[in-house]
Design a protein around this motif. Structure first.
Motif, PDB file in Angstrom:
ATOM      1  N   LEU A 231       0.831  -1.207   0.000  1.00 52.38           N
ATOM      2  CA  LEU A 231       0.000   0.000   0.000  1.00 52.38           C
ATOM      3  C   LEU A 231       0.863   1.253   0.000  1.00 52.38           C
ATOM      4  O   LEU A 231       0.486   2.286  -0.568  1.00 52.38           O
ATOM      5  CB  LEU A 231      -0.925   0.018   1.222  1.00 52.38           C
ATOM      6  N   LEU A 232       2.020   1.170   0.644  1.00 54.59           N
ATOM      7  CA  LEU A 232       2.892   2.355   0.715  1.00 54.59           C
ATOM      8  C   LEU A 232       3.651   2.583  -0.594  1.00 54.59           C
ATOM      9  O   LEU A 232       4.019   3.718  -0.914  1.00 54.59           O
ATOM     10  CB  LEU A 232       3.903   2.201   1.861  1.00 54.59           C
ATOM     11  N   LEU A 233       3.856   1.506  -1.326  1.00 56.01           N
ATOM     12  CA  LEU A 233       4.684   1.594  -2.538  1.00 56.01           C
ATOM     13  C   LEU A 233       4.181   2.642  -3.533  1.00 56.01           C
ATOM     14  O   LEU A 233       4.954   3.521  -3.948  1.00 56.01           O
ATOM     15  CB  LEU A 233       4.774   0.201  -3.179  1.00 56.01           C
ATOM     16  N   PRO A 234       2.881   2.626  -3.938  1.00 53.35           N
ATOM     17  CA  PRO A 234       2.440   3.647  -4.895  1.00 53.35           C
ATOM     18  C   PRO A 234       2.519   5.059  -4.323  1.00 53.35           C
ATOM     19  O   PRO A 234       2.703   6.024  -5.081  1.00 53.35           O
ATOM     20  CB  PRO A 234       0.987   3.257  -5.195  1.00 53.35           C
ATOM     21  N   LEU A 235       2.428   5.182  -3.014  1.00 48.33           N
ATOM     22  CA  LEU A 235       2.509   6.511  -2.404  1.00 48.33           C
ATOM     23  C   LEU A 235       3.925   7.067  -2.552  1.00 48.33           C
ATOM     24  O   LEU A 235       4.116   8.256  -2.820  1.00 48.33           O
ATOM     25  CB  LEU A 235       2.117   6.458  -0.924  1.00 48.33           C
ATOM     26  N   ALA A 236       4.919   6.189  -2.375  1.00 45.50           N
ATOM     27  CA  ALA A 236       6.303   6.639  -2.541  1.00 45.50           C
ATOM     28  C   ALA A 236       6.547   7.012  -4.010  1.00 45.50           C
ATOM     29  O   ALA A 236       7.139   8.059  -4.310  1.00 45.50           O
ATOM     30  CB  ALA A 236       7.265   5.533  -2.112  1.00 45.50           C
ATOM     31  N   VAL A 237       6.052   6.184  -4.917  1.00 44.67           N
ATOM     32  CA  VAL A 237       6.276   6.440  -6.348  1.00 44.67           C
ATOM     33  C   VAL A 237       5.652   7.768  -6.764  1.00 44.67           C
ATOM     34  O   VAL A 237       6.250   8.550  -7.505  1.00 44.67           O
ATOM     35  CB  VAL A 237       5.695   5.280  -7.195  1.00 44.67           C
ATOM     36  N   THR A 238       4.447   8.065  -6.266  1.00 43.77           N
ATOM     37  CA  THR A 238       3.731   9.268  -6.702  1.00 43.77           C
ATOM     38  C   THR A 238       3.983  10.460  -5.786  1.00 43.77           C
ATOM     39  O   THR A 238       3.177  11.371  -5.717  1.00 43.77           O
ATOM     40  CB  THR A 238       2.212   9.005  -6.765  1.00 43.77           C
ATOM     41  N   SER A 239       5.116  10.440  -5.106  1.00 46.98           N
ATOM     42  CA  SER A 239       5.356  11.538  -4.162  1.00 46.98           C
ATOM     43  C   SER A 239       5.966  12.773  -4.831  1.00 46.98           C
ATOM     44  O   SER A 239       6.133  13.790  -4.177  1.00 46.98           O
ATOM     45  CB  SER A 239       6.273  11.048  -3.047  1.00 46.98           C
ATOM     46  N   THR A 240       6.301  12.702  -6.114  1.00 45.70           N
ATOM     47  CA  THR A 240       6.995  13.820  -6.758  1.00 45.70           C
ATOM     48  C   THR A 240       5.995  14.883  -7.224  1.00 45.70           C
ATOM     49  O   THR A 240       4.825  14.573  -7.473  1.00 45.70           O
ATOM     50  CB  THR A 240       7.768  13.324  -7.985  1.00 45.70           C
ATOM     51  N   PRO A 241       6.451  16.136  -7.362  1.00 48.40           N
ATOM     52  CA  PRO A 241       5.566  17.210  -7.847  1.00 48.40           C
ATOM     53  C   PRO A 241       4.938  16.867  -9.200  1.00 48.40           C
ATOM     54  O   PRO A 241       3.766  17.175  -9.430  1.00 48.40           O
ATOM     55  CB  PRO A 241       6.511  18.409  -7.972  1.00 48.40           C
ATOM     56  N   SER A 242       5.689  16.213 -10.088  1.00 54.10           N
ATOM     57  CA  SER A 242       5.121  15.931 -11.404  1.00 54.10           C
ATOM     58  C   SER A 242       3.957  14.945 -11.301  1.00 54.10           C
ATOM     59  O   SER A 242       2.948  15.080 -11.990  1.00 54.10           O
ATOM     60  CB  SER A 242       6.199  15.406 -12.356  1.00 54.10           C
ATOM     61  N   TRP A 243       4.072  13.971 -10.400  1.00 56.04           N
ATOM     62  CA  TRP A 243       2.953  13.040 -10.193  1.00 56.04           C
ATOM     63  C   TRP A 243       1.769  13.746  -9.543  1.00 56.04           C
ATOM     64  O   TRP A 243       0.613  13.465  -9.856  1.00 56.04           O
ATOM     65  CB  TRP A 243       3.371  11.845  -9.329  1.00 56.04           C
ATOM     66  N   MET A 244       2.053  14.682  -8.665  1.00 56.51           N
ATOM     67  CA  MET A 244       0.954  15.442  -8.039  1.00 56.51           C
ATOM     68  C   MET A 244       0.171  16.189  -9.093  1.00 56.51           C
ATOM     69  O   MET A 244      -1.057  16.195  -9.089  1.00 56.51           O
ATOM     70  CB  MET A 244       1.512  16.438  -7.014  1.00 56.51           C
ATOM     71  N   ARG A 245       0.903  16.815 -10.007  1.00 53.57           N
ATOM     72  CA  ARG A 245       0.240  17.545 -11.085  1.00 53.57           C
ATOM     73  C   ARG A 245      -0.556  16.600 -11.958  1.00 53.57           C
ATOM     74  O   ARG A 245      -1.702  16.825 -12.295  1.00 53.57           O
ATOM     75  CB  ARG A 245       1.295  18.268 -11.941  1.00 53.57           C
ATOM     76  N   ARG A 246       0.108  15.490 -12.321  1.00 55.49           N
ATOM     77  CA  ARG A 246      -0.519  14.576 -13.261  1.00 55.49           C
ATOM     78  C   ARG A 246      -1.813  13.975 -12.681  1.00 55.49           C
ATOM     79  O   ARG A 246      -2.785  13.785 -13.393  1.00 55.49           O
ATOM     80  CB  ARG A 246       0.460  13.442 -13.591  1.00 55.49           C
ATOM     81  N   LEU A 247      -1.809  13.664 -11.371  1.00 54.74           N
ATOM     82  CA  LEU A 247      -2.980  13.006 -10.772  1.00 54.74           C
ATOM     83  C   LEU A 247      -4.047  14.009 -10.334  1.00 54.74           C
ATOM     84  O   LEU A 247      -5.205  13.632 -10.158  1.00 54.74           O
ATOM     85  CB  LEU A 247      -2.555  12.155  -9.571  1.00 54.74           C
ATOM     86  N   GLY A 248      -3.628  15.270 -10.144  1.00 56.83           N
ATOM     87  CA  GLY A 248      -4.604  16.287  -9.754  1.00 56.83           C
ATOM     88  C   GLY A 248      -5.365  15.892  -8.494  1.00 56.83           C
ATOM     89  O   GLY A 248      -4.754  15.464  -7.507  1.00 56.83           O
ATOM     90  N   PRO A 249      -6.691  15.994  -8.518  1.00 61.85           N
ATOM     91  CA  PRO A 249      -7.483  15.698  -7.307  1.00 61.85           C
ATOM     92  C   PRO A 249      -7.405  14.222  -6.912  1.00 61.85           C
ATOM     93  O   PRO A 249      -7.652  13.864  -5.756  1.00 61.85           O
ATOM     94  CB  PRO A 249      -8.913  16.061  -7.706  1.00 61.85           C
ATOM     95  N   GLN A 250      -7.068  13.364  -7.883  1.00 56.57           N
ATOM     96  CA  GLN A 250      -6.937  11.935  -7.546  1.00 56.57           C
ATOM     97  C   GLN A 250      -5.791  11.702  -6.571  1.00 56.57           C
ATOM     98  O   GLN A 250      -5.775  10.703  -5.849  1.00 56.57           O
ATOM     99  CB  GLN A 250      -6.635  11.110  -8.820  1.00 56.57           C
ATOM    100  N   TRP A 251      -4.808  12.604  -6.589  1.00 49.72           N
ATOM    101  CA  TRP A 251      -3.603  12.389  -5.776  1.00 49.72           C
ATOM    102  C   TRP A 251      -3.954  12.277  -4.298  1.00 49.72           C
ATOM    103  O   TRP A 251      -3.532  11.360  -3.607  1.00 49.72           O
ATOM    104  CB  TRP A 251      -2.616  13.544  -6.009  1.00 49.72           C
ATOM    105  N   GLY A 252      -4.761  13.207  -3.819  1.00 54.29           N
ATOM    106  CA  GLY A 252      -5.144  13.209  -2.407  1.00 54.29           C
ATOM    107  C   GLY A 252      -5.898  11.944  -2.040  1.00 54.29           C
ATOM    108  O   GLY A 252      -5.681  11.347  -0.973  1.00 54.29           O
ATOM    109  N   ARG A 253      -6.781  11.518  -2.951  1.00 53.39           N
ATOM    110  CA  ARG A 253      -7.556  10.313  -2.674  1.00 53.39           C
ATOM    111  C   ARG A 253      -6.617   9.102  -2.573  1.00 53.39           C
ATOM    112  O   ARG A 253      -6.738   8.298  -1.666  1.00 53.39           O
ATOM    113  CB  ARG A 253      -8.586  10.110  -3.798  1.00 53.39           C
ATOM    114  N   LEU A 254      -5.698   9.004  -3.547  1.00 51.47           N
ATOM    115  CA  LEU A 254      -4.738   7.888  -3.530  1.00 51.47           C
ATOM    116  C   LEU A 254      -3.960   7.872  -2.220  1.00 51.47           C
ATOM    117  O   LEU A 254      -3.780   6.820  -1.592  1.00 51.47           O
ATOM    118  CB  LEU A 254      -3.773   8.018  -4.714  1.00 51.47           C
ATOM    119  N   HIS A 255      -3.536   9.049  -1.778  1.00 48.10           N
ATOM    120  CA  HIS A 255      -2.655   9.098  -0.621  1.00 48.10           C
ATOM    121  C   HIS A 255      -3.377   8.848   0.697  1.00 48.10           C
ATOM    122  O   HIS A 255      -2.737   8.728   1.742  1.00 48.10           O
ATOM    123  CB  HIS A 255      -1.835  10.387  -0.623  1.00 48.10           C
TER     124      HIS A 255
END
Lengths: 180, 313
Positions: A114-138
């Motif tokens: 469960l932690l693995l995708p959170l580490a992968v998507t921790s970068t600013p570019s992933w935050m931008r790319r996921l938009g509002p989904q980012w918060g839900r994922l995290h």
């Protein structure tokens, strides 16, 4: 200055202990426990940022959250590497049997996954790319942290004081979110 | 974390172990002499009989490297002195062992309370090097000093009803501070079937590495059953009872699905937390295969002929 270097101090201590042979009679057990402890502590520290930053003058703490989360993941990864190396020495069949047969391993692995995708998507570019989904994922950090503490409980034979202490802290951090 | 660094000190400054131990022995002797003066016994007798003169060396040997005494005495489970594996060595001084007596009761012709000195007197001591396998997946090789439990039981003459042997550890939270918390139901209890207890490999130990048992290793009298997981080898025994029924044992009572009454080392019976196919020998990085009956199958497998050992684990 690179703040993340401070997060490596526990690792330096561990490396020094291996080098100087000060980790006691069972250094492997010590390394596995120690890396797991620090993974959990960084995770709890990550979860503590949200309530603490509301204190006066503490708004800047938010800048530490990603670092703490990544350190938590880093120590958890080390914990997994130590386990695979020293408990099974890369014997994958024994490892799979372990994952299936021993619930505390199953749950620990689930938490790590469960932690693995959170580490992968921790970068600013992933935050931008996921938009509002980012918060839900995290929000996966909540079930992951519950599983980590459960993993701790299942590992202990009889003296539950330390797992209970961690469960109370986690309960407080999650409860604060619930009532807010 | 204990972390000390003093560049002024070199290896030559380390107190030689022999000298260190000599001082400990002196302190112990001084303590015994004081106790003796107060209570009116002869400290020399206590020393000689609790002590380790005339040990027959090499009674049982093993072609495996001994676990160094530092590891044997600094790492282990003795929940009465703390649940951490390094706690017992730190709290060991709390366990005052003089005077010590053992109650022998139940299904024996000659029950009674026997002082440690009288209990040990008739038994010649011998050195036995045994593997010790903890249920947690680590193991050691330890040179115990003791004598066969069977020889002791014969002295008290079990009656035909005596089919099991039950043991109890001292229950005294002053001397065993871990008992202040009910981690397990105190006192710690263990038990054996009579044929297991009479088996020549089963010993009562009073020492290790040529010395009196260090407190943390179960001073002054402990059981050693080398083909069973370590928790069967109960420490600091104050009571030995012969019983007709299978006795209650502490870890079995705590979690019957995890710890059986027999607790024979068995790589084929998994534990929910510890992989039992392999073990880590203290001092080694990687794990080695665990042997059925901890390598003593040739001697003891016959005790369990016809039993389903996955059921009676």
């Amino acid at each position: 200055m690179a703040r993340w270097l401070i997060g490596l101090l526990p690792l330096v201590w561990l490396g020094f202990g291996v080098w100087q042979n000060t980790l006691g009679a069972n250094p492997v057990e010590r390394m596995i426990r120690y890396s797991g402890d620090w993974g959990l502590w960084w995770l709890l520290a990550t979860l503590a940022i949200a309530p603490l930053r509301r204190l006066p003058g503490c708004a800047g703490l938010i800048r530490l959250r990603r670092l703490f989360g990544l350190l938590g993941f880093g120590y958890a990864a080390l914990h997994v590497v130590f386990f695979i190396t020293f408990e099974h020495f890369f014997s994958w069949s024994a490892l799979f049997r372990d994952i299936l047969k021993r619930p505390f391993i199953t749950i620990g692995l689930l938490a790590f996954l469960l932690l693995l995708p959170l580490a992968v998507t921790s970068t600013p570019s992933w935050m931008r790319r996921l938009g509002p989904q980012w918060g839900r994922l995290h929000r996966l950090v909540y079930p992951a942290s519950v599983l980590v503490v459960l993993h701790y409980f299942l590992m202990v034979k009889a003296d539950y004081r330390l797992p209970i202490l961690h469960a109370v802290i986690l309960g407080g951090l999650l409860g604060w979110r619930g009532v807010r | 974390m204990p972390f000390r660094w003093n560049p002024e000190l070199g290896p030559e400054d380390v107190t030689p172990e022999a000298m260190f131990q000599e001082r400990r022995r002196f302190l112990r002797a001084a303590a015994v002499a004081t106790a003796g003066a107060v209570l009116g016994w002869d400290p020399d007798a206590v020393q000689a009989e609790g002590g380790l003169a005339g040990v027959r060396k090499g009674a049982v040997t093993l072609d495996e490297k001994l676990t160094p005494v530092r590891e044997v005495t600094s790492y282990g489970n003795f929940y009465e002195l703390g649940t951490g594996k390094e706690d017992p060595a730190k709290l060991a001084d709390r366990l005052v062992t003089y005077p010590w007596s053992v109650r022998i009761d139940g299904e024996v012709e000659q029950p009674g309370v026997v002082s440690l000195e009288d209990l040990l007197k008739p038994h010649p001591l011998e050195e036995r090097v045994y593997r010790m396998r903890c249920v947690e997946g680590w193991s050691m090789v330890i040179p115990w000093i003791g004598f066969p439990l069977g020889d002791l039981l014969k002295r008290f003459v079990p009656t035909p009803k005596g089919r099991y042997v039950a043991f109890e550890t001292l229950h005294d939270p002053q001397r065993l501070p871990g008992q202040a918390r009910e981690v397990l139901r105190w006192p710690y209890r263990e038990g054996l079937r009579l044929d297991e207890a009479m088996h020549p490999l089963t010993i009562l130990a009073v020492g290790l590495y040529d010395r009196v048992l260090p407190n943390q290793n179960g001073v002054p009298l402990r059981l050693v059953v080398p083909w069973k997981y370590g928790f069967k080898s109960i420490k600091s025994i104050v009571r030995i009872s012969l019983t007709e029924q299978q006795p209650v044992t502490s870890w079995n009572q705590h979690a019957p699905d995890e710890y059986g009454f027999f607790a024979n080392v068995n790589p084929e019976v998994p534990h929910p937390r510890w992989e039992q196919r392999q073990e880590r020998r203290i001092g080694e990085w990687l794990r080695r295969d665990t042997l059925p009956f901890n390598g003593y199958g040739e001697q003891v497998a016959g005790l369990y002929a016809g039993m389903d050992l996955t059921r009676f684990f």
